[in-house]
Motif scaffolding. Structure first.
Motif, mmCIF file in Angstrom:
data_model
loop_
_atom_site.group_PDB
_atom_site.id
_atom_site.type_symbol
_atom_site.label_atom_id
_atom_site.label_comp_id
_atom_site.label_asym_id
_atom_site.label_seq_id
_atom_site.Cartn_x
_atom_site.Cartn_y
_atom_site.Cartn_z
ATOM 1 N N ILE A 78 29.768 49.428 49.775
ATOM 2 C CA ILE A 78 31.059 48.908 50.282
ATOM 3 C C ILE A 78 31.556 47.707 49.447
ATOM 4 O O ILE A 78 32.726 47.674 49.053
ATOM 5 C CB ILE A 78 30.964 48.565 51.789
ATOM 6 N N PRO A 79 30.691 46.719 49.118
ATOM 7 C CA PRO A 79 31.196 45.613 48.283
ATOM 8 C C PRO A 79 31.662 46.082 46.897
ATOM 9 O O PRO A 79 32.643 45.569 46.357
ATOM 10 C CB PRO A 79 29.976 44.691 48.140
ATOM 11 N N ILE A 80 30.987 47.075 46.357
ATOM 12 C CA ILE A 80 31.355 47.619 45.035
ATOM 13 C C ILE A 80 32.725 48.297 45.143
ATOM 14 O O ILE A 80 33.625 48.090 44.335
ATOM 15 C CB ILE A 80 30.256 48.638 44.594
ATOM 16 N N MET A 81 32.884 49.091 46.201
ATOM 17 C CA MET A 81 34.148 49.791 46.425
ATOM 18 C C MET A 81 35.295 48.804 46.628
ATOM 19 O O MET A 81 36.409 48.998 46.129
ATOM 20 C CB MET A 81 33.971 50.698 47.646
ATOM 21 N N ALA A 82 35.002 47.692 47.338
ATOM 22 C CA ALA A 82 36.061 46.717 47.642
ATOM 23 C C ALA A 82 36.560 46.051 46.357
ATOM 24 O O ALA A 82 37.772 45.917 46.136
ATOM 25 C CB ALA A 82 35.521 45.667 48.614
ATOM 26 N N ALA A 83 35.617 45.659 45.491
ATOM 27 C CA ALA A 83 36.032 45.015 44.230
ATOM 28 C C ALA A 83 36.829 45.993 43.382
ATOM 29 O O ALA A 83 37.849 45.619 42.768
ATOM 30 C CB ALA A 83 34.792 44.543 43.473
ATOM 31 N N LEU A 84 36.400 47.236 43.378
ATOM 32 C CA LEU A 84 37.120 48.241 42.590
ATOM 33 C C LEU A 84 38.546 48.436 43.124
ATOM 34 O O LEU A 84 39.513 48.482 42.353
ATOM 35 C CB LEU A 84 36.339 49.570 42.622
ATOM 36 N N ALA A 85 38.665 48.514 44.448
ATOM 37 C CA ALA A 85 40.003 48.707 45.055
ATOM 38 C C ALA A 85 40.947 47.576 44.639
ATOM 39 O O ALA A 85 42.116 47.815 44.301
ATOM 40 C CB ALA A 85 39.865 48.756 46.579
ATOM 41 N N VAL A 86 40.433 46.349 44.653
ATOM 42 C CA VAL A 86 41.293 45.196 44.283
ATOM 43 C C VAL A 86 41.661 45.262 42.800
ATOM 44 O O VAL A 86 42.825 45.092 42.426
ATOM 45 C CB VAL A 86 40.582 43.857 44.609
ATOM 46 N N ALA A 87 40.669 45.539 41.956
ATOM 47 C CA ALA A 87 40.931 45.561 40.506
ATOM 48 C C ALA A 87 41.966 46.627 40.155
ATOM 49 O O ALA A 87 42.877 46.386 39.344
ATOM 50 C CB ALA A 87 39.627 45.818 39.748
ATOM 51 N N VAL A 88 41.847 47.799 40.791
ATOM 52 C CA VAL A 88 42.788 48.893 40.501
ATOM 53 C C VAL A 88 44.206 48.517 40.955
ATOM 54 O O VAL A 88 45.186 48.728 40.240
ATOM 55 C CB VAL A 88 42.306 50.205 41.177
ATOM 56 N N SER A 89 44.308 47.914 42.147
ATOM 57 C CA SER A 89 45.645 47.537 42.647
ATOM 58 C C SER A 89 46.287 46.478 41.758
ATOM 59 O O SER A 89 47.481 46.552 41.458
ATOM 60 C CB SER A 89 45.548 46.991 44.075
ATOM 61 N N ILE A 90 45.485 45.500 41.345
ATOM 62 C CA ILE A 90 46.056 44.437 40.490
ATOM 63 C C ILE A 90 46.554 45.058 39.187
ATOM 64 O O ILE A 90 47.646 44.748 38.703
ATOM 65 C CB ILE A 90 45.003 43.324 40.225
ATOM 66 N N GLU A 91 45.785 45.980 38.653
ATOM 67 C CA GLU A 91 46.208 46.602 37.390
ATOM 68 C C GLU A 91 47.478 47.439 37.603
ATOM 69 O O GLU A 91 48.410 47.385 36.798
ATOM 70 C CB GLU A 91 45.076 47.469 36.847
ATOM 71 N N ASP A 92 47.530 48.188 38.707
ATOM 72 C CA ASP A 92 48.706 49.036 38.992
ATOM 73 C C ASP A 92 49.964 48.202 39.157
ATOM 74 O O ASP A 92 51.017 48.519 38.633
ATOM 75 C CB ASP A 92 48.496 49.809 40.304
ATOM 76 N N ILE A 93 49.842 47.129 39.938
ATOM 77 C CA ILE A 93 51.051 46.383 40.302
ATOM 78 C C ILE A 93 51.421 45.360 39.231
ATOM 79 O O ILE A 93 52.590 45.204 38.880
ATOM 80 C CB ILE A 93 50.849 45.676 41.666
ATOM 81 N N TYR A 94 50.415 44.660 38.698
ATOM 82 C CA TYR A 94 50.708 43.539 37.779
ATOM 83 C C TYR A 94 50.530 43.904 36.311
ATOM 84 O O TYR A 94 50.809 43.091 35.439
ATOM 85 C CB TYR A 94 49.817 42.340 38.120
ATOM 86 N N LYS A 95 50.027 45.121 36.069
ATOM 87 C CA LYS A 95 49.799 45.582 34.684
ATOM 88 C C LYS A 95 48.921 44.609 33.905
ATOM 89 O O LYS A 95 49.187 44.296 32.747
ATOM 90 C CB LYS A 95 51.142 45.788 33.931
ATOM 91 N N ILE A 96 47.920 44.102 34.576
ATOM 92 C CA ILE A 96 46.972 43.218 33.901
ATOM 93 C C ILE A 96 45.567 43.696 34.252
ATOM 94 O O ILE A 96 45.313 44.092 35.396
ATOM 95 C CB ILE A 96 47.185 41.732 34.287
ATOM 96 N N LYS A 97 44.691 43.697 33.271
ATOM 97 C CA LYS A 97 43.331 44.184 33.523
ATOM 98 C C LYS A 97 42.457 43.002 33.936
ATOM 99 O O LYS A 97 42.458 41.963 33.276
ATOM 100 C CB LYS A 97 42.798 44.826 32.237
ATOM 101 N N CYS A 98 41.751 43.145 35.042
ATOM 102 C CA CYS A 98 40.845 42.066 35.425
ATOM 103 C C CYS A 98 39.402 42.542 35.275
ATOM 104 O O CYS A 98 39.143 43.731 35.105
ATOM 105 C CB CYS A 98 41.124 41.557 36.824
ATOM 106 N N GLY A 99 38.490 41.599 35.352
ATOM 107 C CA GLY A 99 37.084 41.938 35.213
ATOM 108 C C GLY A 99 36.358 41.701 36.526
ATOM 109 O O GLY A 99 36.720 40.795 37.288
ATOM 110 N N ILE A 100 35.335 42.512 36.798
ATOM 111 C CA ILE A 100 34.547 42.310 38.015
ATOM 112 C C ILE A 100 33.223 41.654 37.651
ATOM 113 O O ILE A 100 32.475 42.152 36.814
ATOM 114 C CB ILE A 100 34.263 43.630 38.757
ATOM 115 N N LYS A 101 33.004 40.497 38.268
ATOM 116 C CA LYS A 101 31.703 39.843 38.136
ATOM 117 C C LYS A 101 30.883 40.274 39.352
ATOM 118 O O LYS A 101 31.305 40.020 40.495
ATOM 119 C CB LYS A 101 31.910 38.316 38.127
#
Ligand code: BTN
Length: 250
Positions: A78-101
């Protein structure tokens, strides 16, 4: 179609605390609690999470699995899925790639833009509820001296000032579809996609466990979401509940 019950608050101590107190009253499989302001936002390892302003997305998704559809073992993702969901949304909406620590901090240019606190209650090997608490710095234009070198916001990084609700809705959509994959055992694609955002590939890290610090090379995550590390020539696995971690040089 999956339905999300939505609770919108003006101000609360913490949406995770509210979720914990009220989870047993929720009838739906999915409930989101969002608050404009949190007065005592909570982070991992009992840390304070600053969220006493209206510029951020502060919300918790409560999942009450139906008929034991998800086992405690599956819920480790679940924590892995949550970080992925946020990273994908940020990339979709803001067109910026983020990194997951690992396990679930989202960074842009090595500054934290989002933290996630997952909590759950399991009784007799059956999950009563899971709470995914997500805090994102969205429209803050600056941060105070204490955190300005380690925190950032989507506004600072992209110069886009967009409604917080747009981001929350998009993330909830991603969370539900990823959760569906976990329910159906399709976890390999979650790990693969997480790895596309990972900051943990062959990265030198220092971690603290039971008050001792160690240096190791991180090698990504295994199929259960543990961090795989190489330390003193041996492969080991770290559990997110028991350690604090720093990426060296970041
Ligand atoms: C961390 O960075 O250590 C985790 C931060 C999690 C913050 C979110 S904001 C919404 C929810 N309510 C809380 O009190 N915490 C989480």
């Amino acid at each position: 179609m999956q339905v999300i019950k939505y609770i919108s608050l003006e101000s609360i101590d913490s949406t995770n605390t509210y979720a914990k107190k009220n989870a047993k009253l929720f009838d739906d499989e999915f409930t989101v609690i969002q608050s404009k302001i949190q007065l005592s936002g909570r982070g991992r390892m009992d840390r304070v999470f600053i969220s006493d302003n209206e510029e951020g997305a502060w919300f918790s998704l409560v999942i009450k699995p139906k008929r034991n559809e998800v086992s405690p073992k599956q819920s480790l993702l679940i924590p892995i899925m949550a970080a992925l969901a946020v990273a994908v949304s940020i990339e979709d909406i803001y067109k910026i790639k983020c990194g997951i620590k690992w396990p679930n901090d989202i960074l842009i240019n090595y500054r934290k833009v989002c933290g996630i606190l997952c909590e759950s209650q399991t009784v007799n090997d059956s999950i009563n509820y899971m709470i995914i608490g997500i805090g994102i710095n969205v429209n803050q234009s600056s941060f105070n001296k204490q955190i300005k070198d380690i925190a950032t916001s989507l506004l600072i990084e992209t110069e886009k000032n967009l409604p917080v609700d747009l981001l929350i809705q998009n993330i909830c959509g991603n969370l539900l579809s990823l959760y569906d994959k976990i329910k159906h055992g399709k976890t390999a694609c979650i790990i693969d996609k997480w790895n596309q955002y990972s900051l943990m590939d062959n990265t030198v890290i220092t971690y603290t466990k039971e008050q001792s610090s160690y240096t190791a090379l991180s090698k990504g995550i295994d199929s259960t979401g543990r961090l795989v590390i190489e330390q003193d020539g041996e492969i080991n696995y770290l559990d997110s509940n028991e350690i604090r971690l720093k990426i060296q040089g970041a």
